[in-house]
Design an enzyme around this catalytic site. Structure first.
Site: not given
Length: 335
Positions: A41, A208
């Site tokens: 991420d 997401e």
């Protein structure tokens, strides 16, 4: 983000997702120099004062990794929250998905606190003047969710909308929805209720890791879709692993449509990058403009599919490609 125990049991069919694709092949990521650094991420930004690169990652209490050159070597130098988040939730010692941006002389880092498979989640905020370890002030909770809510407070991303208003985009795989809400000028206080901007109805609604980026007259909403983690001993069917889609809008609030005109709230999405070569399950994406080259750089993590480190989460790596916007859509190229 890491949800190993949860995601290892998922087998997702993505056939109903609109795969409007601008390019059928994908370039390899920039080859990095130096020792391996774990990245998941990623959020990448340059310091305004000297152009130094700061890379932020999930885990390691929001790890800080720096380099003087985009190709590295990259060095982990510390964490945003070495003493954990002040948010009183499980996971406060394992920070997820930091999103860092610069506004009016201050660096803002939004982050997520949660645990695998939980809806009891929160988005927090920390600030710094330099981004160096030890300079971050934790301002605590911005927004929280609980079991039964229609969205999950995970994977935050800040964009300033067309009216100059801070806008936070969030959401993750458990609910399969991406939402947005506006913030006050303090960058911390929500002023509107969350509004849905993306949805994938393919059970279990895997979308997401949203990121909004403005280029020319459009705002582009990027999302990650598929299985991100825990695949080492349970590979999903080919194509069901992480990949990145995009839609665009004249407004930061949407509606975001893909290249075929399908709304991202109705399974839309133009494919930006998917597994290829040694790159497996790319996602957790972001974009920044490299002041040294003037190029927009697409930033993501990926697993490897070859050799002894194949599919191992511990070897998640940083992916970097340039973006060609000439078509009006993001097409990845070599740096």
């Amino acid at each position: 983000m890491s949800r190993l125990s949860f995601l290892s049991t998922l087998c997702i069919s993505l056939v109903t997702l609109s795969l409007s694709t601008l390019a059928q092949t994908f370039p390899d990521p920039l080859k990095l120099k130096g020792d391996f650094v774990y990245v998941h991420d990623p959020s990448l930004i340059q310091r305004e004062s000297d152009g130094k690169y700061f890379l932020f990652t999930s885990h390691s209490k929001a790890g800080i990794i720096t380099a003087d050159d985009l190709a590295g070597p990259w060095t982990q130098v510390g964490s945003i929250l070495p003493q954990n988040s002040s948010i009183s939730l499980p996971g406060r010692d394992d920070i997820w998905a930091p999103d860092v941006s610069f506004h009016d002389g201050t660096y803002y880092a939004y982050y997520a606190v949660s645990t695998s498979g939980s809806m009891n989640s929160a988005i927090g905020l920390a600030t710094s003047d330099t981004m160096e370890p030890g300079t971050w002030t934790d301002l605590g909770q911005v927004f929280a969710t609980k079991t039964g809510d229609p969205y999950n407070a995970i994977d935050p991303n800040l964009i300033i909308d067309e009216n100059g208003t801070p806008l936070l985009t969030f959401g993750e795989l458990l609910m399969g929805d991406i939402y947005q809400f506006e913030l006050d000028n303090d960058f911390k206080t929500p002023t509107t209720k969350p509004v849905q901007v993306a949805h994938n109805s393919t059970a279990p609604s895997p979308v997401e890791g949203s990121f909004v980026w403005k280029h020319d007259n459009y705002y582009y909403l990027f999302t990650s879709s598929g299985i991100c983690c825990g695949v080492l001993n349970n590979l999903p069917p080919p194509g069901n692993e992480y990949k990145v889609f995009v839609g665009r809008s004249k407004s930061a609030h949407g509606p975001f449509l893909d290249h075929a005109g399908v709304d991202l709230r109705n399974n839309g999405g133009t494919l930006v990058i998917a597994s290829h070569g040694d790159v497996y399950a790319p996602g957790g994406e972001g974009v920044f403009t490299d002041s040294k080259s003037g190029k927009d750089i697409f930033v993501y993590h990926y697993l490897h599919s070859q050799d002894s480190i194949a599919y191992k989460e511990a070897n998640a790596s940083l992916g970097l490609n340039a973006i060609d916007w000439s078509s009006g859509w993001p097409v990845l190229t070599n740096i």
